[in-house]
Motif scaffolding. Structure first.
Motif, PDB file in Angstrom:
ATOM      1  N   TRP A 166       0.844  -1.180   0.000  1.00  0.00           N
ATOM      2  CA  TRP A 166       0.000   0.000   0.000  1.00  0.00           C
ATOM      3  C   TRP A 166       0.883   1.234   0.000  1.00  0.00           C
ATOM      4  CZ3 TRP A 166      -4.801  -1.011  -1.055  1.00  0.00           C
ATOM      5  CH2 TRP A 166      -5.436  -2.147  -0.554  1.00  0.00           C
ATOM      6  N   GLN A 167       0.471   2.253  -0.723  1.00  0.00           N
ATOM      7  CA  GLN A 167       1.093   3.569  -0.610  1.00  0.00           C
ATOM      8  C   GLN A 167       0.071   4.521  -0.012  1.00  0.00           C
ATOM      9  OE1 GLN A 167       3.464   5.883  -3.756  1.00  0.00           O
ATOM     10  NE2 GLN A 167       1.437   6.818  -3.918  1.00  0.00           N
ATOM     11  N   ILE A 168       0.429   5.170   1.083  1.00  0.00           N
ATOM     12  CA  ILE A 168      -0.465   6.140   1.701  1.00  0.00           C
ATOM     13  C   ILE A 168       0.173   7.519   1.559  1.00  0.00           C
ATOM     14  CG2 ILE A 168       0.509   5.837   4.030  1.00  0.00           C
ATOM     15  CD1 ILE A 168      -2.400   6.188   5.063  1.00  0.00           C
ATOM     16  N   PRO A 217      -3.012   0.828  -3.893  1.00  0.00           N
ATOM     17  CA  PRO A 217      -2.158  -0.363  -3.957  1.00  0.00           C
ATOM     18  C   PRO A 217      -0.970  -0.149  -4.887  1.00  0.00           C
ATOM     19  CG  PRO A 217      -4.100  -0.658  -5.327  1.00  0.00           C
ATOM     20  CD  PRO A 217      -4.280   0.650  -4.621  1.00  0.00           C
ATOM     21  N   SER A 268      -5.978  -1.666   4.928  1.00  0.00           N
ATOM     22  CA  SER A 268      -5.911  -0.330   4.337  1.00  0.00           C
ATOM     23  C   SER A 268      -6.930   0.635   4.929  1.00  0.00           C
ATOM     24  CB  SER A 268      -6.103  -0.421   2.820  1.00  0.00           C
ATOM     25  OG  SER A 268      -7.366  -0.979   2.508  1.00  0.00           O
ATOM     26  N   TRP A 302       6.561  -0.320  -5.950  1.00  0.00           N
ATOM     27  CA  TRP A 302       7.012   0.133  -4.633  1.00  0.00           C
ATOM     28  C   TRP A 302       8.517   0.377  -4.638  1.00  0.00           C
ATOM     29  CZ3 TRP A 302      10.472  -2.320  -1.265  1.00  0.00           C
ATOM     30  CH2 TRP A 302      10.656  -1.668  -0.042  1.00  0.00           C
ATOM     31  N   ASP A 322       0.885  -5.316   1.999  1.00  0.00           N
ATOM     32  CA  ASP A 322      -0.553  -5.449   1.751  1.00  0.00           C
ATOM     33  C   ASP A 322      -1.266  -6.191   2.868  1.00  0.00           C
ATOM     34  OD1 ASP A 322       0.378  -7.991   1.288  1.00  0.00           O
ATOM     35  OD2 ASP A 322      -0.614  -8.237  -0.651  1.00  0.00           O
ATOM     36  N   ILE A 356      -4.905   6.439  -0.077  1.00  0.00           N
ATOM     37  CA  ILE A 356      -4.212   5.155  -0.041  1.00  0.00           C
ATOM     38  C   ILE A 356      -4.482   4.407  -1.345  1.00  0.00           C
ATOM     39  CG2 ILE A 356      -6.072   3.881   1.117  1.00  0.00           C
ATOM     40  CD1 ILE A 356      -3.744   2.537   2.786  1.00  0.00           C
TER      41      ILE A 356
END
Length: 292
Positions: A4-6, A82, A52, A88, A48, A80
């Motif tokens: 996940w990228q937040i 994926p 989330s 990543w 992941d 947020i």
């Protein structure tokens, strides 16, 4: 493996608190970004396996709590999304390009092969500890360190709150005979040990998990560096005076641009006079001189 990228909007007042909070939530990496046409933000990466919805909600609650305490908060919501493993890795690595700092330094992460002829290479692994050269505070300290060591590098340097060890490594590369580096965070001490080894500086840097108050029965240092927060500098003024040699230099970072007058006011009674002020991206770095 997926991630996940937040993305979290930040101000200079909320950056540190939100960064620490993201690490506490299990972030694999946290990057602060700001461009000419884009507001400041944090990007944090999570496996992941992290839930989330709960993660985003927790960050929003924390940001709201900072706002309720009176900290300036920019507009915008926590977002947020994926990421696949390749995305990543690319996003993380692209956030730490090599960069030239001052007249002599070249700071890069270990995956970068690029060199800068005529510059001193410092290899720093980004991670939980503070200090990669990409933050205005660290960059300012490196710049002032380069200047302070240009003519006659001191034989001994003290680095208070060493973080990744970047300033300690830089001091050795710039010619310091020996550096004592202290930090109260075990993650920082571990990271600094790795980076000292990576740069071939292990035998010239003494690392210990401690604060400056623990340094007793030591000879004063011709150069003291402390990249901390503004209020901490005031609290440590007496220790700075005890640990800095007469006529020695004190380089301070971690000071918001509008806070530098308060830091100077706190240190002048301890016998320090301001010599140089440098502002990068809203962060002030100072070089002061101890009374002879």
């Amino acid at each position: 493996m997926a991630f996940w990228q937040i993305t979290v909007p930040i101000s200079s007042e909320t950056s540190e608190g939100l960064t620490n909070f993201l690490w506490e939530q299990g972030a694999l990496g946290v990057v602060e970004e700001e461009g000419p046409a884009s507001p400041a933000r944090l990007r944090a990466f999570f496996p992941d396996s992290a839930p989330s919805t709960e993660l985003a909600a927790a960050v929003r609650r924390y940001a709201d709590a900072l706002r309720a305490l009176g900290f300036a908060a920019p507009p915008g919501d926590v977002e947020i999304a994926p990421l696949c493993e390749e995305a990543w890795a690319s996003a993380w690595q692209q956030s730490f390009p090599p960069r030239a700092i001052g007249r002599r330094l070249w700071v890069k992460p270990p995956w970068e092969e690029a060199e800068a002829p005529g510059r001193l290479t410092i290899v720093i692994e980004p991670g939980r500890a503070f200090g990669t050269g990409h933050h205005g505070s660290t960059e300012g300290c490196l710049y002032l360190l380069d200047e302070a060591m240009a003519d006659a590098p001191p034989d001994r340097v003290l680095d208070i709150g060493t973080g990744t060890g970047i300033l300690a490594v830089a001091a050795v590369k710039l010619g310091a005979g020996h550096v004592v580096a202290v930090d109260v965070d075990p993650d920082a001490v571990a990271a600094a040990r790795v980076n000292a080894a990576r740069n071939g500086c292990v035998d010239r840097i003494d690392l210990c998990m401690a604060g400056p108050e623990s340094l007793r029965d030591v000879n004063p240092f011709p150069l003291v560096i402390a990249n901390l927060l503004a209020h901490t500098h005031g609290a440590l003024a007496a220790h700075y005076r005890r640990l800095a040699a007469p006529g020695g230099a004190l380089i301070l970072g971690g000071i918001l641009e509008h806070e530098d007058k308060d830091v100077i006011a706190a240190l002048e009674p301890a016998g320090f006079s301001p010599q140089v002020r440098l502002v990068i991206e809203g962060w002030a770095s100072l070089r002061l001189q101890a009374a002879a």
